[in-house]
Write a protein that holds these residues in place. Structure first.
Motif, PDB file in Angstrom:
ATOM      1  N   ASP A  86     132.218 -33.630  74.514  1.00  9.79           N
ATOM      2  CA  ASP A  86     131.939 -32.254  74.373  1.00  9.79           C
ATOM      3  C   ASP A  86     131.186 -31.789  75.732  1.00  9.79           C
ATOM      4  O   ASP A  86     131.052 -30.431  76.048  1.00  9.79           O
ATOM      5  CB  ASP A  86     130.960 -31.791  73.348  1.00  9.79           C
ATOM      6  N   TRP A  87     130.826 -32.586  76.531  1.00 11.80           N
ATOM      7  CA  TRP A  87     129.886 -32.171  77.790  1.00 11.80           C
ATOM      8  C   TRP A  87     131.013 -31.464  78.758  1.00 11.80           C
ATOM      9  O   TRP A  87     130.727 -30.325  79.529  1.00 11.80           O
ATOM     10  CB  TRP A  87     129.519 -33.417  78.714  1.00 11.80           C
ATOM     11  N   TYR A  88     132.230 -31.744  78.780  1.00 16.24           N
ATOM     12  CA  TYR A  88     133.127 -31.091  79.567  1.00 16.24           C
ATOM     13  C   TYR A  88     133.423 -29.631  78.832  1.00 16.24           C
ATOM     14  O   TYR A  88     134.233 -28.881  79.421  1.00 16.24           O
ATOM     15  CB  TYR A  88     134.604 -31.997  79.475  1.00 16.24           C
ATOM     16  N   GLN A  89     133.291 -29.603  77.542  1.00 16.63           N
ATOM     17  CA  GLN A  89     133.713 -28.109  76.896  1.00 16.63           C
ATOM     18  C   GLN A  89     132.434 -27.163  76.559  1.00 16.63           C
ATOM     19  O   GLN A  89     132.988 -26.140  76.433  1.00 16.63           O
ATOM     20  CB  GLN A  89     134.354 -28.372  75.821  1.00 16.63           C
ATOM     21  N   LEU A  90     131.264 -27.579  76.661  1.00 15.55           N
ATOM     22  CA  LEU A  90     130.304 -26.672  76.363  1.00 15.55           C
ATOM     23  C   LEU A  90     129.174 -26.723  77.416  1.00 15.55           C
ATOM     24  O   LEU A  90     129.008 -27.736  78.263  1.00 15.55           O
ATOM     25  CB  LEU A  90     129.926 -27.305  74.863  1.00 15.55           C
ATOM     26  N   PRO A  91     128.394 -25.576  77.571  1.00 19.41           N
ATOM     27  CA  PRO A  91     127.301 -25.500  78.385  1.00 19.41           C
ATOM     28  C   PRO A  91     126.259 -26.246  77.679  1.00 19.41           C
ATOM     29  O   PRO A  91     125.388 -25.743  76.770  1.00 19.41           O
ATOM     30  CB  PRO A  91     127.122 -23.877  78.577  1.00 19.41           C
ATOM     31  N   PHE A 134     125.443 -32.003  86.203  1.00 16.22           N
ATOM     32  CA  PHE A 134     125.663 -32.734  87.285  1.00 16.22           C
ATOM     33  C   PHE A 134     126.342 -34.033  86.589  1.00 16.22           C
ATOM     34  O   PHE A 134     125.415 -34.709  85.971  1.00 16.22           O
ATOM     35  CB  PHE A 134     124.517 -33.071  88.083  1.00 16.22           C
ATOM     36  N   GLU A 135     127.536 -33.944  86.572  1.00 15.38           N
ATOM     37  CA  GLU A 135     128.402 -35.203  85.566  1.00 15.38           C
ATOM     38  C   GLU A 135     127.746 -36.481  85.884  1.00 15.38           C
ATOM     39  O   GLU A 135     127.695 -37.285  85.061  1.00 15.38           O
ATOM     40  CB  GLU A 135     129.899 -35.121  85.869  1.00 15.38           C
ATOM     41  N   GLN A 136     127.614 -36.934  87.069  1.00 15.31           N
ATOM     42  CA  GLN A 136     127.104 -38.282  87.611  1.00 15.31           C
ATOM     43  C   GLN A 136     125.919 -38.584  87.043  1.00 15.31           C
ATOM     44  O   GLN A 136     125.598 -39.688  86.339  1.00 15.31           O
ATOM     45  CB  GLN A 136     127.239 -38.767  88.985  1.00 15.31           C
ATOM     46  N   HIS A 137     124.956 -37.654  86.863  1.00 18.61           N
ATOM     47  CA  HIS A 137     123.630 -37.846  86.444  1.00 18.61           C
ATOM     48  C   HIS A 137     123.462 -38.181  85.036  1.00 18.61           C
ATOM     49  O   HIS A 137     122.984 -39.034  84.384  1.00 18.61           O
ATOM     50  CB  HIS A 137     123.112 -36.598  86.755  1.00 18.61           C
ATOM     51  N   VAL A 138     124.433 -37.246  84.186  1.00 19.67           N
ATOM     52  CA  VAL A 138     124.494 -37.323  82.756  1.00 19.67           C
ATOM     53  C   VAL A 138     125.288 -38.680  82.582  1.00 19.67           C
ATOM     54  O   VAL A 138     124.846 -39.452  81.545  1.00 19.67           O
ATOM     55  CB  VAL A 138     125.473 -36.303  82.106  1.00 19.67           C
ATOM     56  N   ARG A 139     126.196 -38.975  83.211  1.00 26.40           N
ATOM     57  CA  ARG A 139     127.068 -40.180  83.078  1.00 26.40           C
ATOM     58  C   ARG A 139     126.100 -41.590  82.980  1.00 26.40           C
ATOM     59  O   ARG A 139     126.132 -42.392  82.388  1.00 26.40           O
ATOM     60  CB  ARG A 139     128.271 -40.354  83.818  1.00 26.40           C
TER      61      ARG A 139
END
Length: 151
Positions: free
Chosen positions: A100-105, A82-87
């Protein structure tokens, strides 16, 4: 079909089975088999098209204690999905979003000893700053790596 592990009384046999019409339907007795092996056997049988035949009478759900489906998994990996959670979490620590979050699991290994079943009391940590999340689990019942969705 919802697969479950359950017991009727605290000292009673642990069963693997499924829920149907407000009942827990026993299919396999645990017989010392771990929760993961028990559920994998049930799931693989169901996936193979085998009918999960009851081995004892169904028990009303209000008469059973549902147990953690996999009480002691060998590994638990928590993926940051969940991007917003990480951000938000990174911003609270003064960090920018990691490209890297957008490229790797991205995942981390979490504690497999902290698995609780339905209705079990979860110890409250010594903080009021709690983060609630919805978690989903995937149990992979056989060896493999770099598998495609079809595999």
């Amino acid at each position: 079909m919802k697969l479950v592990r359950f017991r009727s009384d605290p000292g009673d046999t642990v069963w693997g089975g499924y829920m149907q019409d407000g009942h827990a339907v026993p299919v396999l007795r645990s017989d010392g088999q771990g929760g993961l092996a028990l559920l994998v056997d049930l799931a693989m049988s169901h996936i193979s098209g085998n009918r999960l035949e009851p081995c004892a009478d169904p028990v009303p759900l209000e008469s059973v204690r549902l147990l953690a489906p996999v009480p002691a998994p060998p590994s638990v990996r928590d993926f940051y999905a969940f991007e917003q959670h990480v951000r938000t979490a990174r911003a609270q620590r003064g960090l920018d979003m990691e490209p890297d979050w957008y490229q790797l699991p991205i995942f981390y290994f979490t504690n497999p000893a902290t698995i609780y079943g339905p209705g079990e009391e979860v110890p409250h940590p010594a903080t009021d700053a709690l983060d609630y999340e919805l978690e989903a689990a995937v149990v992979v019942g056989r060896d493999g790596s770099d598998l495609s969705p079809e595999q």
